[in-house]
Design a protein around this motif. Structure first.
Motif, PDB file in Angstrom:
ATOM      1  N   HIS A   1      46.736  40.252  42.904  1.00 33.48           N
ATOM      2  CA  HIS A   1      45.466  39.543  43.041  1.00 33.48           C
ATOM      3  C   HIS A   1      45.420  38.319  42.110  1.00 33.48           C
ATOM      4  O   HIS A   1      45.150  37.217  42.538  1.00 33.48           O
ATOM      5  N   LEU A   2      45.728  38.548  40.843  1.00 34.26           N
ATOM      6  CA  LEU A   2      45.711  37.414  39.908  1.00 34.26           C
ATOM      7  C   LEU A   2      46.984  36.575  40.014  1.00 34.26           C
ATOM      8  O   LEU A   2      47.051  35.480  39.499  1.00 34.26           O
TER       9      LEU A   2
ATOM     10  N   THR B   1      42.873  42.634  32.260  1.00 35.61           N
ATOM     11  CA  THR B   1      42.711  41.979  33.569  1.00 35.61           C
ATOM     12  C   THR B   1      41.528  41.002  33.533  1.00 35.61           C
ATOM     13  O   THR B   1      41.606  39.898  34.065  1.00 35.61           O
TER      14      THR B   1
ATOM     15  N   THR C   1      36.423  45.396  40.300  1.00 38.93           N
ATOM     16  CA  THR C   1      37.553  44.510  40.629  1.00 38.93           C
ATOM     17  C   THR C   1      38.729  45.288  41.231  1.00 38.93           C
ATOM     18  O   THR C   1      39.434  44.795  42.076  1.00 38.93           O
TER      19      THR C   1
ATOM     20  N   ASP D   1      41.338  31.069  35.107  1.00 40.17           N
ATOM     21  CA  ASP D   1      40.326  30.170  35.692  1.00 40.17           C
ATOM     22  C   ASP D   1      40.137  28.925  34.826  1.00 40.17           C
ATOM     23  O   ASP D   1      40.050  27.802  35.323  1.00 40.17           O
TER      24      ASP D   1
ATOM     25  N   VAL E   1      46.980  42.699  38.718  1.00 39.66           N
ATOM     26  CA  VAL E   1      47.462  41.500  38.020  1.00 39.66           C
ATOM     27  C   VAL E   1      48.515  40.782  38.852  1.00 39.66           C
ATOM     28  O   VAL E   1      48.471  39.562  39.017  1.00 39.66           O
TER      29      VAL E   1
ATOM     30  N   SER F   1      42.185  36.994  33.914  1.00 41.20           N
ATOM     31  CA  SER F   1      41.619  36.271  35.050  1.00 41.20           C
ATOM     32  C   SER F   1      40.745  35.109  34.551  1.00 41.20           C
ATOM     33  O   SER F   1      40.785  34.006  35.079  1.00 41.20           O
TER      34      SER F   1
END
Ligand code: 16G
Ligand code: ZN
Length: 534
Positions: free
Chosen positions: A348-349, A308, A449, A316, A345, A312
Motif C-alpha cells: 500500500h505504501l 506505518t 488502515t 506524504d 508497507v 505514510s
C-alpha cells in the motif's frame, strides 16, 4: 590509579557463582547482585571514553519494563547509539573478573590492546530511573569512575532517551551537528518547540491519556507539558500512573509492556470508548497506543502501527515538498512485526521493508543505511533517523510553491521532534499526535488502515536455550537440526501461517511466535510449535 581501582573493586565484591552477560539490554538482573558489575562498568566507561579521546560516554541505570526489584545498566556511545559490540564483549569479561587484581590486570590489558592513553581525559554522563536500588548502584558506578579518574556529570533521574540526548548534545556542542542544549530544560524546549511548529496550528482531536508505568517518564512528562502549547490551542494530556514515590508500583499492572503482553488496558484505566490512550514503559523508551471501540473492545496500536502511520505521513510530506525523487523512505521491522503490517508497507505504501534480529541496535544500524529510516519493534520501541545527506537536502531545498513550503516546514519540524539518538516514548507520542492531527484521524481511522493477522506469542521453558540458533533475521532455525523442517510442516497446515522460535536475549526461555488467518489457527500453530521446541 592502580591502587584506587583495586580498592574500589574490593569495596563491592562479586557474588560467587554468578555469570553476568552484557545482553541486548546491557546488564540486567536482580538489583541486589549488581553492585560489583556497576563498579566495573564505571571502569569500562572510562576506558571507552579514553579510547575516543575523551568523548562523553553515557551510563544509564535502569531495568526498563522489568519488575521493581530488578535493575540494570547500559552504556551509550557518543552520538547516543548503543554500545559497540566489541565493547559489549569486553564489558562481559570485565564483569566476570573475580577480584581487584584481576580487574586491574584486565583494565591494563584493554588499554594496551586498544592503545588507550590512560592519561587521556575520560568523561562520563550518568543517570538513572526511579528504582529504589538506583541510588546505591549509582554509588557503585561512581566508585569505579572515581578510581579510573573520570570526569563525571550526574544528571540524577532521567528517562533513558533523555540520557541518550544528553550524550549526543555534549559531544556535538559547538559543531555543525550540534544536537541541542545538554540540559533537561534544553530537551523540553527543543521537543516542545518542534511539536508546536510541526502541528502548524492543527489541533489534535480529544485528549491523550498517558500511562507512565509509575516510572521516571511520569515526572518528566509533567515537566515537558509546561513547554508545550497551551491545551486550549493544542493537545490536552492527562497523566496517569505517575507515582514514583512508591517505587514498588513501577510497571505493576500498567505500562507499555503490560498493555502489549496482555492486550488490555491497565486495570486502573478509567477512560471511555474512543478515548485515546498510550502507555510508556519504566524508562520511557517504549510507547504503545490503544483505545476502547464503540463496543468497548480493547484495540491496540503498537509499534507496527506507529511505524506505518509515521512512514505514510513522512512519505506524504516528502512528496508534497517535491523531494520524492531525491529521498527514499524505508521501514525496518523484526520478525515480530505482524504480517499484515509488512504487507501494508510494501503493497500500500510501496516502501521497502528490511527485517533484522530483535534488539534496537540491529534495527538502528539497518535504518542508518536509508535516507529516512523508520524503525519500530512491535513492542513500541523505535524512532526515525534521517541520513546526513537527507538532512542536508531538506535543509537546503528551496520550495517552488506555498504547498511545498508548508510540507517542507512540517518535515523540518518533524526532524527536530523525533529523537535521532534513540527511540523516545515522549517524542514518539508527540509525533503520533502531530500525524493524527494533520490527517484529522481518530484512533479508529488509524486502526482501519489494515487488519492485523491474529497472532500468539508463547514463552517456552527449555533446559538449554543456547542450542536454538537462527538465521534470516531470526526467522529460521539452523539448530537443533531438523526442527525448522517440522515447524515448516506445521506452518503449511494453516492459512496465511507464519511462525518462528528464537532464544530470548533477556530471559532464560525460548519465544514462539505464530500468526494465521484466524485466531484459532494462530493459537493452534503456536501451541504446536511450542510442543516441538520443548
Ligand atoms: C531488549 C531490547 C528490546 C527487545 C527485547 C527483546 C534494547 C534497548 N532493548 O529489551 O529492543 O525487544 O530486548 O527481548 O535493545 P527478548 O530477547 O527477551 O525477546
Ligand atoms: Zn525501556
Amino acid at each position: 590509579m592502580s591502587n584506587a581501582i583495586v580498592d574500589a573493586v574490593q569495596k563491592h565484591p562479586a557474588p560467587e557463582g554468578l555469570k553476568y552477560t552484557y545482553g541486548t539490554a546491557g546488564f540486567r538482573t536482580k538489583a541486589d547482585v549488581l553492585d560489583s558489575v556497576l563498579t566495573r562498568v564505571g571502569l569500562v566507561a572510562a576506558l571507552r571514553s579514553r579510547s575516543l579521546k575523551g568523548k562523553w560516554i553515557g551510563v544509564m541505570i535502569t531495568a526498563s519494563h522489568n519488575p521493581p526489584e530488578d535493575n540494570g545498566v547500559k552504556l551509550v556511545e557518543p552520538l547516543g547509539n548503543m554500545l559497540q559490540e566489541e565493547w559489549e564483549v569486553l564489558s562481559t569479561d570485565m564483569a566476570n573478573k573475580a577480584n581487584g587484581d584481576e580487574v586491574l590486570q584486565y583494565y591494563n590489558e584493554i588499554a594496551s590492546k586498544y592503545k588507550i592513553d590512560l592519561d587521556a581525559p575520560a568523561r562520563v554522563v550518568v543517570a538513572r530511573d526511579t528504582r529504589a536500588s538506583g541510588a546505591r548502584l549509582l554509588g557503585c558506578v561512581q566508585d569505579g569512575l572515581k578510581a579510573a579518574g573520570a570526569e563525571v556529570k550526574d544528571y540524577g533521574f532521567l528517562t533513558t532517551p533523555q540520557l541518550h540526548y544528553m550524550v549526543r548534545c555534549l559531544n556535538t556542542e559547538g559543531t555543525k551537528d550540534a544536537y541541542g542544549t545538554p540540559t533537561e530544560k534544553g530537551y523540553y524546549e527543543k521537543f516542545g518547540a518542534a511539536f508546536k511548529t510541526a502541528l502548524k496550528g492543527k489541533k489534535p482531536q480529544g485528549s491523550l491519556t498517558v500511562d507512565c508505568a509509575n516510572g521516571v517518564g511520569g515526572p518528566k512528562l509533567v515537566e515537558l507539558i509546561k513547554y508545550l502549547p497551551p491545551k486550549e490551542e493544542a493537545l490536552e494530556i492527562h497523566v496517569v500512573n505517575d507515582n514514583v514515590i512508591k517505587p514498588e508500583s513501577l510497571n505493576v499492572d500498567c505500562g507499555a509492556d503490560f498493555v502489549k503482553t496482555n492486550q488490555r488496558a491497565p486495570p486502573s484505566s478509567k477512560t471511555g470508548p474512543g478515548d485515546r490512550c498510550c502507555s510508556l514503559d519504566g524508562d520511557a523508551d517504549r510507547v504503545v497506543f490503544y483505545f476502547k471501540d464503540q463496543s468497548n473492545v480493547f484495540r491496540l496500536l503498537d509499534g507496527d502501527r506507529i511505524a506505518t502511520l509515521v512512514a505514510s505521513f513522512l512519505g506524504d510530506q516528502v512528496r508534497s515538498a517535491g523531494l520524492a525523487d531525491s529521498i527514499k523512505i524505508g521501514v525496518v521491522q523484526t520478525a515480530y512485526a505482524n504480517g499484515a503490517a509488512t504487507q501494508y508497507v510494501e503493497q500500500h505504501l510501496k516502501l521497502k521493508v528490511d527485517c533484522t534480529p530483535t534488539g534496537v541496535k540491529h534495527l538502528h544500524h539497518a535504518a542508518e543505511k536509508l535516507d529516512i529510516g523508520v524503525y519500530f519493534e512491535a513492542n513500541g520501541h523505535g524512532t526515525v533517523i534521517f541520513s546526513p545527506d537527507t538532512l542536508d537536502t531538506i535543509a537546503k531545498y528551496e520550495p517552488k510553491n506555498p504547498g511545498q513550503a508548508d510540507a517542507l516546514s512540517v518535515l523540518r519540524a518533524c526532524i527536530d521532534l523525533i529523537n535521532q539518538s534513540v527511540g523516545d516514548a515522549l517524542s514518539d507520542a508527540l509525533l503520533v499526535e502531530v500525524v493524527l492531527a494533520h490527517k484529522s484521524w481518530t484512533t479508529q481511522e488509524w486502526l482501519s488502515t489494515y487488519t492485523d493477522l491474529p497472532n500468539r506469542l508463547l514463552k517456552v521453558l527449555v533446559s538449554d536455550r543456547t542450542i536454538f540458533k537462527t538465521t534470516d533475521a531470526e526467522r529460521r532455525l539452523t539448530s537443533p537440526e531438523g526442527l525448522q523442517k517440522q515447524i515448516d510442516a506445521e506452518v503449511s497446515k494453516v492459512r496465511q501461517g507464519r511462525s518462528f522460535a528464537r532464544a530470548s536475549g533477556t530471559e532464560d526461555a525460548v519465544r514462539v511466535y505464530a500468526e494465521a488467518a484466524t485466531k484459532a489457527e494462530a493459537e493452534d500453530l503456536a501451541r504446536k510449535v511450542a510442543e516441538l521446541v520443548k
